[in-house]
Design an enzyme around this catalytic site. Structure first.
Site, short mmCIF file in Angstrom:
data_model
loop_
_atom_site.label_atom_id
_atom_site.label_comp_id
_atom_site.label_asym_id
_atom_site.label_seq_id
_atom_site.Cartn_x
_atom_site.Cartn_y
_atom_site.Cartn_z
N SER A 163 -47.58 -35.93 -43.73
CA SER A 163 -47.32 -35.05 -44.86
C SER A 163 -45.83 -34.67 -44.85
O SER A 163 -44.99 -35.57 -44.85
CB SER A 163 -48.24 -33.83 -44.80
OG SER A 163 -48.16 -33.07 -45.99
N ASP A 369 -55.71 -40.10 -51.39
CA ASP A 369 -54.79 -38.96 -51.32
C ASP A 369 -54.36 -38.58 -52.73
O ASP A 369 -53.76 -39.37 -53.45
CB ASP A 369 -53.58 -39.32 -50.46
CG ASP A 369 -52.74 -38.11 -50.08
OD1 ASP A 369 -52.83 -37.07 -50.78
OD2 ASP A 369 -51.99 -38.20 -49.10
N HIS A 403 -55.83 -36.24 -48.51
CA HIS A 403 -54.62 -35.92 -47.75
C HIS A 403 -54.92 -35.50 -46.32
O HIS A 403 -54.04 -35.55 -45.46
CB HIS A 403 -53.87 -34.80 -48.48
CG HIS A 403 -52.46 -34.63 -48.03
ND1 HIS A 403 -51.48 -35.61 -48.21
CD2 HIS A 403 -51.82 -33.61 -47.38
CE1 HIS A 403 -50.34 -35.19 -47.71
NE2 HIS A 403 -50.51 -33.99 -47.20
N ASP A 404 -56.16 -35.09 -46.05
CA ASP A 404 -56.54 -34.68 -44.69
C ASP A 404 -56.87 -35.85 -43.78
O ASP A 404 -57.25 -35.64 -42.62
CB ASP A 404 -57.75 -33.74 -44.74
CG ASP A 404 -57.40 -32.37 -45.28
OD1 ASP A 404 -56.20 -32.04 -45.32
OD2 ASP A 404 -58.32 -31.63 -45.66
#
Length: 435
Positions: A163, A369, A403-404
């Site tokens: 990120s 994502d 995104h995780d």
């Protein structure tokens, strides 16, 4: 009456970490100056005699330096399963250092820290609050390398980040190409897309609309903008989760598999979705400083490798801008074919800004994502190659974690990370991969 939750940075330090103190003025990229600063860091594994086995682990927006549990802090870290003997970040081979960035609130100097100049003037302890100077990702990296200078580490084996950390890894290799052996950038970007800027702007507006934010000067009033923090985080998380679930979870079987894999909820009823979002939103309340969120998210918004600074305001030796190699007609045609339909600026400028990054580079993206879409990781890989880097590997991971994924997909992310960190350069295998 229930007392307000404690202000994170005003409370005694609970997380055991080490501190690097820089006691000289530190000039920032946008013209501000920190009279002094501190960086909180934690480390795992042994530093060898040559001090060349260091991995600098860079963090996302809200993460602390506590990536892995240790004797001083038994609590699981945010990358607990990835660090340890025989794991992707192998402590039998490497000395891993993770810091809280400047602007943060987990021990490093940030808006909630004491302003030494204002405190001296007023004869009492005064926090920076919104008088904290604007910081950029370039400043965060330079501060980290000042810490490495103090440690006597001339060159790191790798810089690894996800990120915002993925952006920091690019910035580190760009600013200090002679000091970075290789990089891993996961779910990051080389320049922030207007859509991501809009999402974070909305998040900040929600936070600042909380009356308890008090123009950023809530520290002296014994309150924190809890509703603003919770609601702002809820909005961002909800957008990611809704997008992922509406696109990927088509059947009850898929929904149930996802819920079991996530381990966060037991029922497959959609009503639980709202509860999960609220719980995720509340995660920051009492833990993460609101002003740190504002400052660091703005730093992410401003990140753009096409505008890599050519000089350091602190006169640290910075690599000169090299001339980008002239592409052949065939290479230019191939580059144009690889440009995505969502590209909003000519990639040649980005390639030029990334031209100092010539080390082995692993770029990982995630198809699901929504916050930093996978086309932006492909853009990184494409532009690195166009700038002459012949050791670029790009992975694209399928899955439902969005995104995780870098936190949850140990198998795919972990194997790619471990392979890139430990592979001999003579046998590097650049290319495009989907898993």
């Amino acid at each position: 009456m229930t007392p307000p939750p404690p202000i994170p940075a005003a409370s005694p330090k609970q997380e055991p970490y080490q501190l690097y103190s820089h006691e000289k003025p530190f000039k920032l990229h946008l013209g501000g100056v920190l009279p002094r600063f501190e960086i909180a860091y934690e480390s795992w594994g042994q530093l060898n005699e040559r001090k060349d086995n260091v991995i600098l682990l860079t963090t996302g927006l809200s993460a602390s330096s506590h990536a892995k549990s240790h004797f001083g802090n038994r609590k699981d870290g945010w990358w607990e399963k990835f660090i340890g003997p025989g794991l992707p970040l192998d402590t039998n081979k490497f000395h891993i250092i993770c810091t809280n960035v400047i602007g943060g609130c987990y021990g490093s100097t940030g808006p909630s820290s004491i302003d030494p100049i204002a405190s001296e003037k007023e004869g009492r302890q005064v926090r920076y609050a919104v008088n904290f100077p604007m910081v950029t990702l370039w400043d965060m990296v330079r501060a980290q390398f000042r810490m490495l200078d103090y440690m006597g580490v001339d060159r790191v084996h790798a810089v690894v980040g996800s990120s915002m950390g993925g952006m920091l890894s690019l910035a580190a290799a760009s600013l200090f190409p002679d000091r970075v052996g290789r990089i891993i950038s996961i779910s990051g970007c080389a320049r922030t897309h207007p859509y991501s800027i809009a999402l974070r702007h909305a998040q900040r507006q929600v936070l600042m609309s909380d009356p308890d934010w008090m123009g950023g000067k809530y520290y002296d009033h014994g309150v924190i903008p809890a509703k603003g923090l919770s609601s702002g985080n809820c909005a961002l998380v909800a957008k990611e989760r809704i997008q992922n679930q509406s696109q990927v979870l088509k059947t009850d079987f898929q929904i149930e598999s996802y819920l079991q894999a996530s381990g966060k909820i037991e029922s497959k009823q959609w009503v639980d979705f709202v509860d999960r979002i609220k719980k995720q939103g509340n995660k920051w309340v009492g833990q993460y400083d609101a002003n740190s969120l504002i400052y660091i998210s703005r730093a992410m918004d401003m990140f753009d490798m096409t505008e890599r600074p050519l000089t350091d305001p602190n006169d640290i030796q910075t690599a000169p801008q090299p001339e980008v190699k002239k592409l052949s007609a065939r290479e230019e045609a191939q580059l144009m074919e690889e440009k995505t339909v969502t590209d909003y600026m000519h990639t040649a400028h980005l390639s030029k800004g990334m031209s100092t990054i010539q080390c082995p580079s692993l770029v990982i993206g995630v198809k699901s994502d929504f916050l930093i879409p996978s086309w932006q990781q492909k853009e990184i890989a494409t532009c690195l190659k166009a700038a002459g880097n012949t050791m670029v590997t790009h992975f694209e991971i399928d899955g439902v974690f969005g995104h995780d994924t870098f936190l949850l997909d140990f198998t795919n992310v972990g194997s790619a990370v471990k392979g890139h960190l430990e592979i001999e350069l003579a046998h590097s295998v650049p290319g495009e991969w989907s898993i």
